[in-house]
Design a protein around this motif. Structure first.
Motif, short mmCIF file in Angstrom:
data_model
loop_
_atom_site.label_atom_id
_atom_site.label_comp_id
_atom_site.label_asym_id
_atom_site.label_seq_id
_atom_site.Cartn_x
_atom_site.Cartn_y
_atom_site.Cartn_z
N GLU A 55 0.74 -1.23 -0.10
CA GLU A 55 0.11 0.13 0.15
C GLU A 55 1.11 1.22 -0.05
O GLU A 55 2.01 1.26 0.32
CB GLU A 55 -0.94 0.22 1.09
N GLY A 56 0.25 2.27 -0.62
CA GLY A 56 0.85 3.80 -0.45
C GLY A 56 1.89 4.12 -1.40
O GLY A 56 2.24 5.17 -1.79
N LYS A 57 2.83 3.14 -1.92
CA LYS A 57 3.88 3.40 -3.05
C LYS A 57 4.01 2.32 -3.82
O LYS A 57 3.35 1.17 -3.54
CB LYS A 57 5.25 3.55 -2.18
N ALA A 58 4.27 2.55 -4.89
CA ALA A 58 4.57 1.63 -6.16
C ALA A 58 5.84 0.73 -5.78
O ALA A 58 6.77 1.00 -5.31
CB ALA A 58 4.43 2.32 -7.39
N GLY A 59 5.87 -0.37 -6.32
CA GLY A 59 6.85 -1.26 -6.35
C GLY A 59 7.21 -1.96 -4.83
O GLY A 59 6.28 -1.86 -4.29
N LEU A 60 8.59 -2.29 -4.82
CA LEU A 60 8.82 -2.77 -3.58
C LEU A 60 8.73 -1.92 -2.25
O LEU A 60 8.60 -2.14 -0.99
CB LEU A 60 10.29 -3.42 -3.64
N ASN B 229 6.20 -15.99 -6.54
CA ASN B 229 5.97 -16.09 -8.35
C ASN B 229 6.51 -14.95 -8.87
O ASN B 229 6.60 -13.60 -8.01
CB ASN B 229 4.69 -16.46 -8.76
N HIS B 230 7.06 -14.83 -10.10
CA HIS B 230 7.35 -13.50 -10.41
C HIS B 230 6.03 -12.77 -10.83
O HIS B 230 6.38 -11.35 -10.80
CB HIS B 230 7.62 -13.80 -12.07
N ARG B 231 4.83 -13.35 -10.87
CA ARG B 231 3.63 -12.37 -10.84
C ARG B 231 3.64 -11.61 -9.44
O ARG B 231 3.18 -10.47 -9.93
CB ARG B 231 2.47 -13.30 -10.70
N ASP B 232 4.15 -12.12 -8.47
CA ASP B 232 3.93 -11.25 -7.40
C ASP B 232 4.68 -9.69 -7.43
O ASP B 232 4.60 -8.63 -7.01
CB ASP B 232 4.62 -11.81 -5.96
N LEU B 233 6.01 -9.88 -8.41
CA LEU B 233 6.81 -8.75 -8.60
C LEU B 233 5.95 -7.82 -9.55
O LEU B 233 6.14 -6.52 -9.08
CB LEU B 233 7.88 -9.14 -9.32
N PHE B 234 5.19 -8.55 -10.42
CA PHE B 234 4.65 -7.44 -11.46
C PHE B 234 3.18 -6.90 -10.68
O PHE B 234 3.02 -5.58 -11.00
CB PHE B 234 3.72 -8.35 -12.39
N VAL B 235 2.77 -7.59 -9.67
CA VAL B 235 1.53 -6.91 -8.92
C VAL B 235 1.92 -5.72 -8.36
O VAL B 235 1.13 -4.94 -8.10
CB VAL B 235 1.11 -8.06 -7.85
N LEU B 236 3.20 -5.60 -7.93
CA LEU B 236 3.69 -4.31 -7.06
C LEU B 236 3.62 -3.10 -7.72
O LEU B 236 3.61 -2.04 -7.29
CB LEU B 236 5.17 -4.54 -6.47
N ASN B 237 3.36 -3.31 -9.09
CA ASN B 237 3.38 -2.18 -9.96
C ASN B 237 1.87 -1.89 -10.58
O ASN B 237 1.36 -0.83 -10.97
CB ASN B 237 4.60 -2.21 -11.21
N ARG B 238 1.32 -2.91 -10.60
CA ARG B 238 -0.11 -3.11 -11.10
C ARG B 238 -1.15 -2.74 -9.91
O ARG B 238 -2.10 -2.03 -10.21
CB ARG B 238 -0.63 -4.47 -11.45
N PHE C 271 12.20 -11.51 -2.25
CA PHE C 271 11.77 -10.62 -3.25
C PHE C 271 13.08 -10.37 -4.06
O PHE C 271 13.16 -10.42 -5.52
CB PHE C 271 11.11 -9.54 -3.09
N GLU C 272 14.30 -9.91 -3.33
CA GLU C 272 15.46 -9.76 -3.75
C GLU C 272 16.07 -10.66 -4.62
O GLU C 272 16.44 -10.62 -5.91
CB GLU C 272 16.59 -9.45 -2.91
N LYS C 273 15.78 -12.03 -4.20
CA LYS C 273 16.25 -13.16 -4.95
C LYS C 273 15.55 -13.37 -6.10
O LYS C 273 16.29 -13.75 -7.33
CB LYS C 273 16.25 -14.42 -4.10
N ILE C 274 14.17 -13.32 -6.16
CA ILE C 274 13.49 -13.83 -7.60
C ILE C 274 13.72 -12.48 -8.48
O ILE C 274 13.78 -12.93 -9.57
CB ILE C 274 11.99 -13.87 -7.21
#
Length: 331
Positions: free
Chosen positions: A7-12, A40-49, A313-316
């Motif tokens: 919440e509140g900010k995009a990305g990590l 999953n990689h999807r979890d990385l993409f979700v952080l910007n969606r 998250f850093e590893k993936i």
């Protein structure tokens, strides 16, 4: 309940480990006390969606645990049942494409990186008894994606040659295991010599370095089927080693979404290019039957505690994993 919240900010920058209200199941739903979850990689993409102005969201699509509450109208499940979560919402029967309204657990609805999750009862499947909790928690999204891409879309048969660039990720390792179990010859590629070596150890027939010329490395040999998820960095090289009339299935684009394609080469060779993503509940249960029949276990890289989410998250994000990354949530 404790959860990894965005919440509140995009990305990590928008991720935190904190508390959010424990949910209650509605009609037709169950609440699962999660033992494990999978990254999953999807979890990385979700952080910007998931936008900074959106309400707080628990992310995560994969998980396994024990039902601890059931809503009205749920007759075939009870508290204490050990279950694995099908993350696909609203796609029941096998079809050419997902129906309108299809969603995946973890966006727009709360996901699995938490102590509890609410899901439709039909999305809880009995946990395969031979799998550990960590193996069950990382299985669903990647294994379902691999199953549909390989069998429904790619029409894999015993004796075929299948090529999987980008070996090392969760879906790619399932693709290799599934194709091997189905009696295909499996060729893989990676820029990492270590990942190539590991692939050969667990069933790949040939492993190519992503930087070499694949046509030359294979001595002109062609493959019947390519399952692509790397994107522009390898797509045209993959087409070069695909036989005339062969099929390339793509389910991801980790190196970008736009590529230059030689259409003349594609249509002269009469090659088939297909898209794929996730899969239906029907395919999910087919996949569970397939892995139980062949006693397939996910390739596990490392298990983190949920509060160690930043390391995971850093590893993936750096593509350092070999197989799946798990989160341990409860004993």
């Amino acid at each position: 309940m404790k959860a990894v919240i965005h919440e509140g900010k995009a990305g990590l920058a928008g991720l935190s480990y904190g508390e959010i209200e424990k949910p209650e199941p509605g009609a037709g739903e169950v609440r699962v006390k999660l033992k494990t979850a999978g990254l999953n990689h999807r979890d990385l993409f979700v952080l910007n969606r998931h936008k900074p102005e959106d309400p707080a969201l628990v992310i995560g699509s994969d998980g396994a645990g024990i039902i601890d509450a059931v809503g009205d109208g749920v007759a075939d499940m009870k508290s204490g049942d050990e279950v694995i979560i099908n993350p696909g919402l609203g796609w029941k029967e096998k079809s050419e494409a997902p129906p309108a309204g299809f969603e995946i657990v973890g966006l727009p609805f709360h996901g699995t990186f938490a102590e509890y999750i609410i899901i439709p009862a039909e999305n809880a499947a009995p946990k395969p008894g031979y799998l550990t909790w960590e193996e069950a928690g990382v299985l669903s999204l990647a294994a379902l994606t691999a199953y549909r891409a390989l069998f429904t879309r790619g029409k894999l048969q015993a004796g075929m040659k299948v090529f999987i660039p980008g070996i090392g990720g969760g879906v790619a390792t399932f693709l290799m295991q599934f194709a091997n179990a189905a009696g295909a010859s499996v060729y893989v590629a990676s820029r990492s010599e270590e990942k190539c070596r590991r692939a050969l150890e667990i069933g790949a027939d040939k492993a190519l370095n992503s930087s070499e010329e694949w046509t030359e490395a294979l001595g002109g040999e062609k493959v019947d089927l390519v399952i692509e998820s790397v994107g522009p960095a390898t797509f045209n090289k993959s087409l070069e080693i695909l036989r005339g009339g062969g099929t390339i299935v793509t389910f991801g684009s980790s190196t970008g979404d736009v590529l230059e394609l030689n259409l003349r080469s594609l249509f002269y060779a009469q090659q088939n290019m297909l898209g794929s993503t996730m899969g239906s509940a029907e395919e999910y249960h087919e996949m569970l039957h397939f892995i139980e029949k062949h006693q397939i276990r996910p390739v596990l890289d490392q298990a983190f505690h949920l509060e160690q989410y930043e390391q995971a998250f850093e590893k993936i994000a750096n593509a350092e994993q070999w197989g799946k990354i798990a989160f341990k949530i409860s004993e």
